[in-house]
Write a protein that holds these residues in place. Sequence first.
Motif, PDB file in Angstrom:
ATOM      1  N   GLU A 158      39.251  56.263  41.804  1.00 36.69           N
ATOM      2  CA  GLU A 158      40.591  55.369  42.644  1.00 36.69           C
ATOM      3  C   GLU A 158      41.506  54.513  42.211  1.00 36.69           C
ATOM      4  N   THR A 159      42.783  54.474  42.667  1.00 36.65           N
ATOM      5  CA  THR A 159      43.783  53.947  41.824  1.00 36.65           C
ATOM      6  C   THR A 159      42.586  52.748  41.880  1.00 36.65           C
ATOM      7  N   VAL A 160      43.515  51.280  40.981  1.00 36.28           N
ATOM      8  CA  VAL A 160      43.372  50.340  40.268  1.00 36.28           C
ATOM      9  C   VAL A 160      43.875  49.589  41.991  1.00 36.28           C
ATOM     10  N   TYR A 184      40.193  47.151  44.443  1.00 39.93           N
ATOM     11  CA  TYR A 184      40.222  46.083  44.780  1.00 39.93           C
ATOM     12  C   TYR A 184      40.147  46.080  46.331  1.00 39.93           C
ATOM     13  N   ALA A 185      40.512  47.045  47.161  1.00 38.02           N
ATOM     14  CA  ALA A 185      41.483  47.379  48.574  1.00 38.02           C
ATOM     15  C   ALA A 185      39.702  47.394  48.812  1.00 38.02           C
ATOM     16  N   SER A 186      38.648  48.379  48.234  1.00 35.66           N
ATOM     17  CA  SER A 186      37.472  48.970  48.189  1.00 35.66           C
ATOM     18  C   SER A 186      36.282  48.003  48.195  1.00 35.66           C
ATOM     19  N   ARG A 187      36.822  47.406  47.330  1.00 33.47           N
ATOM     20  CA  ARG A 187      35.144  45.853  46.951  1.00 33.47           C
ATOM     21  C   ARG A 187      35.739  44.609  48.241  1.00 33.47           C
ATOM     22  N   ALA A 188      37.516  44.329  48.604  1.00 35.54           N
ATOM     23  CA  ALA A 188      37.102  43.636  49.135  1.00 35.54           C
ATOM     24  C   ALA A 188      36.427  42.650  50.412  1.00 35.54           C
ATOM     25  N   HIS A 189      35.883  43.679  50.807  1.00 35.48           N
ATOM     26  CA  HIS A 189      34.740  43.552  52.380  1.00 35.48           C
ATOM     27  C   HIS A 189      33.547  42.228  51.598  1.00 35.48           C
ATOM     28  N   TYR A 190      33.026  42.748  50.287  1.00 31.46           N
ATOM     29  CA  TYR A 190      31.858  42.230  49.275  1.00 31.46           C
ATOM     30  C   TYR A 190      32.623  40.945  49.735  1.00 31.46           C
ATOM     31  N   GLY A 191      34.048  39.652  49.882  1.00 28.87           N
ATOM     32  CA  GLY A 191      34.360  38.671  50.165  1.00 28.87           C
ATOM     33  C   GLY A 191      33.243  37.871  48.470  1.00 28.87           C
ATOM     34  N   ALA A 192      33.400  38.850  47.153  1.00 30.70           N
ATOM     35  CA  ALA A 192      33.477  37.668  46.087  1.00 30.70           C
ATOM     36  C   ALA A 192      34.777  37.272  45.660  1.00 30.70           C
ATOM     37  N   PRO A 193      34.361  36.253  45.278  1.00 21.56           N
ATOM     38  CA  PRO A 193      35.823  35.291  44.097  1.00 21.56           C
ATOM     39  C   PRO A 193      36.631  36.169  43.460  1.00 21.56           C
ATOM     40  N   TRP A 240      37.932  36.335  40.481  1.00 24.04           N
ATOM     41  CA  TRP A 240      37.421  36.275  39.492  1.00 24.04           C
ATOM     42  C   TRP A 240      36.543  37.093  38.609  1.00 24.04           C
ATOM     43  N   GLN A 241      35.452  37.780  39.721  1.00 24.08           N
ATOM     44  CA  GLN A 241      33.920  38.751  40.258  1.00 24.08           C
ATOM     45  C   GLN A 241      34.465  39.787  40.419  1.00 24.08           C
ATOM     46  N   VAL A 242      35.923  40.081  41.315  1.00 24.98           N
ATOM     47  CA  VAL A 242      35.996  41.584  41.551  1.00 24.98           C
ATOM     48  C   VAL A 242      37.129  41.720  40.392  1.00 24.98           C
ATOM     49  N   ASP A 243      37.373  40.511  40.202  1.00 24.29           N
ATOM     50  CA  ASP A 243      38.432  41.573  39.011  1.00 24.29           C
ATOM     51  C   ASP A 243      37.575  42.015  36.918  1.00 24.29           C
ATOM     52  N   GLY A 244      36.003  41.195  37.137  1.00 20.60           N
ATOM     53  CA  GLY A 244      35.508  41.926  36.628  1.00 20.60           C
ATOM     54  C   GLY A 244      34.711  43.045  37.216  1.00 20.60           C
ATOM     55  N   TRP A 245      34.370  43.065  38.097  1.00 18.29           N
ATOM     56  CA  TRP A 245      33.642  44.986  38.832  1.00 18.29           C
ATOM     57  C   TRP A 245      35.577  45.833  38.639  1.00 18.29           C
ATOM     58  N   VAL A 246      36.228  45.722  39.020  1.00 18.59           N
ATOM     59  CA  VAL A 246      37.464  46.446  38.942  1.00 18.59           C
ATOM     60  C   VAL A 246      37.972  47.194  36.781  1.00 18.59           C
ATOM     61  N   SER A 247      38.044  45.910  36.378  1.00 17.29           N
ATOM     62  CA  SER A 247      38.126  45.867  34.857  1.00 17.29           C
ATOM     63  C   SER A 247      37.201  46.231  34.291  1.00 17.29           C
ATOM     64  N   THR A 248      35.775  46.619  34.881  1.00 16.02           N
ATOM     65  CA  THR A 248      35.094  47.318  34.479  1.00 16.02           C
ATOM     66  C   THR A 248      35.386  48.898  34.178  1.00 16.02           C
ATOM     67  N   TYR A 249      35.750  49.689  34.567  1.00 16.40           N
ATOM     68  CA  TYR A 249      36.555  50.775  34.840  1.00 16.40           C
ATOM     69  C   TYR A 249      37.392  51.256  34.076  1.00 16.40           C
ATOM     70  N   THR A 250      38.967  49.680  33.916  1.00 17.29           N
ATOM     71  CA  THR A 250      40.178  50.240  33.928  1.00 17.29           C
ATOM     72  C   THR A 250      40.068  49.910  32.268  1.00 17.29           C
ATOM     73  N   ALA A 251      38.475  49.436  31.730  1.00 18.36           N
ATOM     74  CA  ALA A 251      38.468  49.000  30.277  1.00 18.36           C
ATOM     75  C   ALA A 251      37.891  50.439  29.494  1.00 18.36           C
ATOM     76  N   ILE A 252      37.245  51.140  30.790  1.00 19.38           N
ATOM     77  CA  ILE A 252      37.092  52.986  30.195  1.00 19.38           C
ATOM     78  C   ILE A 252      38.222  52.879  30.424  1.00 19.38           C
ATOM     79  N   ALA A 253      38.933  53.365  31.098  1.00 17.91           N
ATOM     80  CA  ALA A 253      40.399  54.638  31.459  1.00 17.91           C
ATOM     81  C   ALA A 253      41.088  53.899  30.020  1.00 17.91           C
TER      82      ALA A 253
END
Length: 296
Positions: free
Chosen positions: A234-236, A240-249, A251-264
């Motif tokens: 996925e692109t960044v 973000y778009a694919s995780r929007a439906h969880y309704g998470a705050p 800061w939490q979505v940032d953590g989820w996505v940055s798990t992958y960008t840290a690997i990248a």
Amino acid sequence: MSTTPAREAGRSQAPGPGVLAVTGSTGALGSRVAALLADAGRPQRLVVRSPERAPKLPGATVAVADYGDAAAAEAALSGVDTLFMVSAAESVDRVTHHLTFIDAAIAAGVRHLVYTSFLGAAPDSTFTLGRHHYATEQHIHASGISHTILRDNLYLDFLPHLAVDGVIRGPAGEGRVAAVARDDVADVAVAVLGAPGRHAGQAYALTGPFAITMEEAAATMTAVLNRPYSYEEETVEEAYASRAHYGAPAWQVDGWVSTYTAIAHGDLAGVTDDVERIAGHPPIDFAEVLRRAARV
């Protein structure tokens, strides 16, 4: 291995473990540490929020405290010499709770603190939740308490949970992660808790035996678990778009996505020998983690 100098500020380093306290014994890592200590015949105090969930282990007593409750934490840690502190669950108040608990430990007279941090913890960590660990580490250093920091990479045990309907989706690209098994982190923790003075002032970078891509992780899961897994880039923005439906705050979505960008970005690709040096055995790989989980 990386090290940080101990800042004792008048406090002596712990020569031995003395009275041990373990937090997180109702969770995946702390429960492993507590069980290993019990198997070795080591008395311990399990500091938990919910006493009914505390494991029933020989030689273990139970004390009740929340990280954010200074008075309860100080009472629970009274008489403790060495404390194993598993980082708190992710929350907006996580750092505040960490600092409150550390200060309570010092007020209670704890002599040595072993804290589970994150690899590459920094004020600008790509993995945004790594910044929580940096702030906690800084407070530990400034406090002067004798300490050991375990900087864990991502957990190999966590990787299967990245897959939704058999697909790992995220912006990890071809980046690699030297993820580590919780079993290995627990072995290191028990070794440190047995001789805290020997490890005072050290920060250990705990990794697996080699670094893998998300595509390789999916292939290993397919082979070991005998069902299909794949990795979908996925692109960044897509992440973000694919995780929007969880309704998470945010800061939490940032953590989820940055798990992958840290690997990248390659932040989690480095491999160390710290597990083998401290635990006395090589770290296990992803396939072995999967096999062990399947046997439970």
